[in-house]
Design a protein around this motif. Sequence first.
Motif, mmCIF file in Angstrom:
data_model
loop_
_atom_site.group_PDB
_atom_site.id
_atom_site.type_symbol
_atom_site.label_atom_id
_atom_site.label_comp_id
_atom_site.label_asym_id
_atom_site.label_seq_id
_atom_site.Cartn_x
_atom_site.Cartn_y
_atom_site.Cartn_z
ATOM 1 N N GLN A 222 -46.007 61.277 8.406
ATOM 2 C CA GLN A 222 -45.769 60.168 9.317
ATOM 3 C C GLN A 222 -44.395 59.573 9.022
ATOM 4 N N SER A 223 -44.128 58.419 9.559
ATOM 5 C CA SER A 223 -42.839 57.775 9.326
ATOM 6 C C SER A 223 -42.793 57.169 7.931
ATOM 7 N N LYS A 292 -48.505 64.328 18.020
ATOM 8 C CA LYS A 292 -47.281 64.181 17.227
ATOM 9 C C LYS A 292 -46.077 64.711 17.993
ATOM 10 N N SER A 293 -44.979 63.952 17.913
ATOM 11 C CA SER A 293 -43.720 64.360 18.525
ATOM 12 C C SER A 293 -42.581 63.817 17.674
ATOM 13 N N ARG A 299 -37.206 60.572 14.746
ATOM 14 C CA ARG A 299 -38.323 59.660 14.459
ATOM 15 C C ARG A 299 -39.641 60.305 14.850
ATOM 16 N N VAL A 300 -40.635 60.224 13.958
ATOM 17 C CA VAL A 300 -41.964 60.769 14.226
ATOM 18 C C VAL A 300 -42.751 59.782 15.078
ATOM 19 N N THR A 301 -43.348 60.264 16.159
ATOM 20 C CA THR A 301 -44.151 59.395 17.028
ATOM 21 C C THR A 301 -45.506 60.046 17.302
#
Length: 467
Positions: A222-223, A292-293, A299-301
């Motif tokens: 994740q972020s 997840k993108s 940036r992970v979204t």
Amino acid sequence: MNLEEIRASLDPIAAPAWIVGGGLRDALLRRTVADVDLAIAGDAQVAAKAIARAHGAGCFTLSAAFGSWRVQGGRLPYTVDITPLQGGALAEDLSRRDLTINALALAARGDAEIIDLYGGRADLDSRVLRQVTPTAFRADPVRLLRLARLATQLGFTVEPTTRAAAQADAHLLWTCPGERLREELGRMLRLDDPAAAVLGLDEIGVLGALVPELEQARGLDQSEYHQHDVLGHTLEVVQRTAALVRDPEPVFRGVAPRILEVLAEPLADDLTRGQALLWPALLHDMAKAQTKSITPQGRVTFFGHDRVGAAGADALLRELRAATRLREATVHCVRRHLALGFLVHRQPLSLRDMDRYLRSTSPVEVELIVLSVADRLATNGPRTRESAITRHLALARLVLATHFALLDRGPIRPPINGAQIAAALGRPPGAWLSELLMALREEQLVRVMNSEKALDFAQKWSERHPM
């Protein structure tokens, strides 16, 4: 009640019978015995009726497939389940059981020596869970869930070979009917420490088989606002949710007693609202692997994971044949678990803002705020500022205090009804009337209104919203 007292209560049985299973195990561990299991070389119905007559209890068929009967009530301090010997002999019956500590037997009358064919007494002393045979879990995969529950409930460890067998057989879990899985999971959620049992499921390799989306979350980064991967975060949320359900005071302070009252209310499937909250805690991020993108900036979204996760939670609980109230509460919590966090950056909030949030989260307002706090506390990575957590917790306390204040105030009713408003404005009833009544309700939150003021408000609203 000790074993001799239990044996005495079973004296009306004429056929040879043995105390087996969890009741015997708990008695030997000097734990409270809630259920006594009997294996009988005879007719279970005849034995059940004899015990029922002797103790003023009731009896009924428990399983037609196994010929089992249950006796409960009256002067009996526990439930008695009576099942004919599986395989026709005691040794065969015990060989078909799951764990050695559940494969002990004691004659209901006569010889008082414990029959121990698989080393169950030694495993009780060592506080170890060990399968009776290598095929124990394959014979009934629900035992995989029971293994994690008993490890937590009894404070026992899982023996390495048994752990390896559980991991190898975990893929068979969904060959069992959903209802049986749900019932065992319900027993797990009713434990004093349900979070430990959920973590135990993961340790024996069963959690990912139960919810494949969580296995996909293992190792999913994740972020930098997170200190765990998605699965690690989920498990911490489960732990923090369970801790808040048990004792909300450290976070929620003055409103904690009201929270406890709400969470103690029954919901469905023999779970309270607090116990049921472990379901959305477990499933709230189940769709992150699917959503997840990574942005061009790196940036992970996970955009839409709340919506997609809600659909996944709905499908899972339908497979488990969960009660509608439990399923709907869980789905709503998963779908709205981000909502309070979005409001943190809009502070200070008006009473209207908080009321709109509370209406959008009804009827699980309290559960969602508790879940949101658990989620926030479990999101504490290298880039997380302590002030962000502090603001979130302060908002959670404020919104909950507002919720309880509005409950105490009672329903907000308009001074005039919709038909009167429509007639006064000369407009036919339609969707506009619901919008106007909601706007009127929000106005009543902040000022007292009589019929004259309400009509004046309605007139001005109508002018701003012509047909």
